[in-house]
Motif scaffolding. Structure first.
Motif, PDB file in Angstrom:
ATOM      1  N   SER A  65       1.534   7.100   1.837  1.00  0.00           N
ATOM      2  CA  SER A  65       1.366   6.600   0.467  1.00  0.00           C
ATOM      3  C   SER A  65       1.570   5.092   0.409  1.00  0.00           C
ATOM      4  O   SER A  65       0.812   4.391  -0.268  1.00  0.00           O
ATOM      5  CB  SER A  65       2.342   7.293  -0.480  1.00  0.00           C
ATOM      6  N   MET A  97      -1.032   2.499  -0.977  1.00  0.00           N
ATOM      7  CA  MET A  97      -0.583   1.605  -2.039  1.00  0.00           C
ATOM      8  C   MET A  97      -0.810   0.144  -1.661  1.00  0.00           C
ATOM      9  O   MET A  97      -1.287  -0.653  -2.471  1.00  0.00           O
ATOM     10  CB  MET A  97       0.895   1.861  -2.354  1.00  0.00           C
ATOM     11  N   GLY A 130       5.883  -1.110  -4.312  1.00  0.00           N
ATOM     12  CA  GLY A 130       6.855  -0.028  -4.173  1.00  0.00           C
ATOM     13  C   GLY A 130       7.467  -0.039  -2.788  1.00  0.00           C
ATOM     14  O   GLY A 130       6.859  -0.528  -1.843  1.00  0.00           O
ATOM     15  N   SER A 150      12.836   3.456  -2.774  1.00  0.00           N
ATOM     16  CA  SER A 150      12.657   3.825  -4.181  1.00  0.00           C
ATOM     17  C   SER A 150      11.822   5.093  -4.337  1.00  0.00           C
ATOM     18  O   SER A 150      12.122   5.941  -5.174  1.00  0.00           O
ATOM     19  CB  SER A 150      12.003   2.687  -4.952  1.00  0.00           C
ATOM     20  N   ILE A 151      10.783   5.210  -3.543  1.00  0.00           N
ATOM     21  CA  ILE A 151       9.962   6.422  -3.590  1.00  0.00           C
ATOM     22  C   ILE A 151      10.810   7.620  -3.177  1.00  0.00           C
ATOM     23  O   ILE A 151      10.825   8.644  -3.863  1.00  0.00           O
ATOM     24  CB  ILE A 151       8.710   6.287  -2.700  1.00  0.00           C
ATOM     25  N   THR A 183       1.040   8.349  -4.723  1.00  0.00           N
ATOM     26  CA  THR A 183       0.313   7.118  -5.052  1.00  0.00           C
ATOM     27  C   THR A 183      -0.037   7.050  -6.539  1.00  0.00           C
ATOM     28  O   THR A 183       0.050   5.980  -7.142  1.00  0.00           O
ATOM     29  CB  THR A 183      -0.951   6.942  -4.184  1.00  0.00           C
ATOM     30  N   CYS A 210       3.227   6.242  -8.379  1.00  0.00           N
ATOM     31  CA  CYS A 210       3.612   4.839  -8.145  1.00  0.00           C
ATOM     32  C   CYS A 210       2.660   3.889  -8.868  1.00  0.00           C
ATOM     33  O   CYS A 210       3.092   2.825  -9.344  1.00  0.00           O
ATOM     34  CB  CYS A 210       3.658   4.537  -6.653  1.00  0.00           C
ATOM     35  N   ASN A 211       1.398   4.252  -8.970  1.00  0.00           N
ATOM     36  CA  ASN A 211       0.444   3.447  -9.729  1.00  0.00           C
ATOM     37  C   ASN A 211       0.838   3.437 -11.213  1.00  0.00           C
ATOM     38  O   ASN A 211       0.844   2.385 -11.857  1.00  0.00           O
ATOM     39  CB  ASN A 211      -0.968   4.006  -9.540  1.00  0.00           C
ATOM     40  N   SER A 250       6.976  -1.509 -11.082  1.00  0.00           N
ATOM     41  CA  SER A 250       7.052  -0.920  -9.739  1.00  0.00           C
ATOM     42  C   SER A 250       7.892   0.357  -9.801  1.00  0.00           C
ATOM     43  O   SER A 250       8.752   0.489 -10.684  1.00  0.00           O
ATOM     44  CB  SER A 250       7.712  -1.902  -8.754  1.00  0.00           C
ATOM     45  N   ILE A 251       7.669   1.240  -8.862  1.00  0.00           N
ATOM     46  CA  ILE A 251       8.532   2.423  -8.734  1.00  0.00           C
ATOM     47  C   ILE A 251       9.962   1.980  -8.407  1.00  0.00           C
ATOM     48  O   ILE A 251      10.929   2.688  -8.680  1.00  0.00           O
ATOM     49  CB  ILE A 251       7.991   3.408  -7.662  1.00  0.00           C
ATOM     50  N   ASP A 252      10.104   0.762  -7.884  1.00  0.00           N
ATOM     51  CA  ASP A 252      11.426   0.223  -7.564  1.00  0.00           C
ATOM     52  C   ASP A 252      12.274   0.031  -8.814  1.00  0.00           C
ATOM     53  O   ASP A 252      13.516  -0.031  -8.732  1.00  0.00           O
ATOM     54  CB  ASP A 252      11.302  -1.135  -6.850  1.00  0.00           C
TER      55      ASP A 252
END
Length: 160
Positions: free
Chosen positions: A65, A69, A76, A80-81, A140, A143-144, A152-154
């Protein structure tokens, strides 16, 4: 008409007719093969962990991913993911939430990052599967969405 007066096909015309019939049969038999070859060549490859050289595990799904990404400019990080996946699904790509308000409305959250179908479809990343249970596609797309909504996913530390 007496038999002697009837036109008899020559040996050459009979041979030509047989070849024409045989040639048509071969062409008809070849059509599915030609069609199958062209169709398979036109079918795009879907990014999966294994097609990108990663293991078919949580680690491989995240790494695959992150590769997709990066190719699509979606920010990301691995940590974090991973953190969000463990909170949302405990790493089960077939997790489904049948009890919250989304489920009550008929659109349960699905997959590793618990994405509802309308969000998955809206934030789907080209080159990934359209199956919300597909790990790479689910990560993905989520996260998008997180990038568009939170940067961000962060930046996601809870349900989103």
């Amino acid at each position: 008409m007496p038999a002697a007066a009837q036109h008899r096909p020559t040996r050459t015309s009979r041979l030509a007719r047989k070849l024409a019939v045989a040639g048509t049969g071969i062409a008809v038999l070849a059509l599915p093969v030609i069609g199958a070859t062209s169709a398979s060549a036109a079918t795009p490859t879907v990014a999966t962990a294994t097609s990108l050289g990663y293991t078919n595990t949580l680690d491989g799904w995240i790494r695959a991913s992150l590769q997709v990404m990066a190719q699509n400019g979606i920010p990301g990080s691995y940590d974090s993911i991973y953190r969000n996946i463990i909170r949302e699904s405990s790493g089960n790509p077939y997790a489904i939430n049948n009890w919250d308000s989304n489920a009550a409305a008929g659109t349960p959250s699905k997959g590793l990052l618990q994405v509802i179908d309308p969000t998955f479809q809206a934030y789907h990343v080209s080159g990934t599967s359209w199956d919300p249970y597909d790990p790479v596609a689910n990560i993905t797309a989520a996260c998008n969405y997180a990038a568009q909504r939170y940067g961000s996913i962060d930046n996601v530390w809870g349900a989103y």
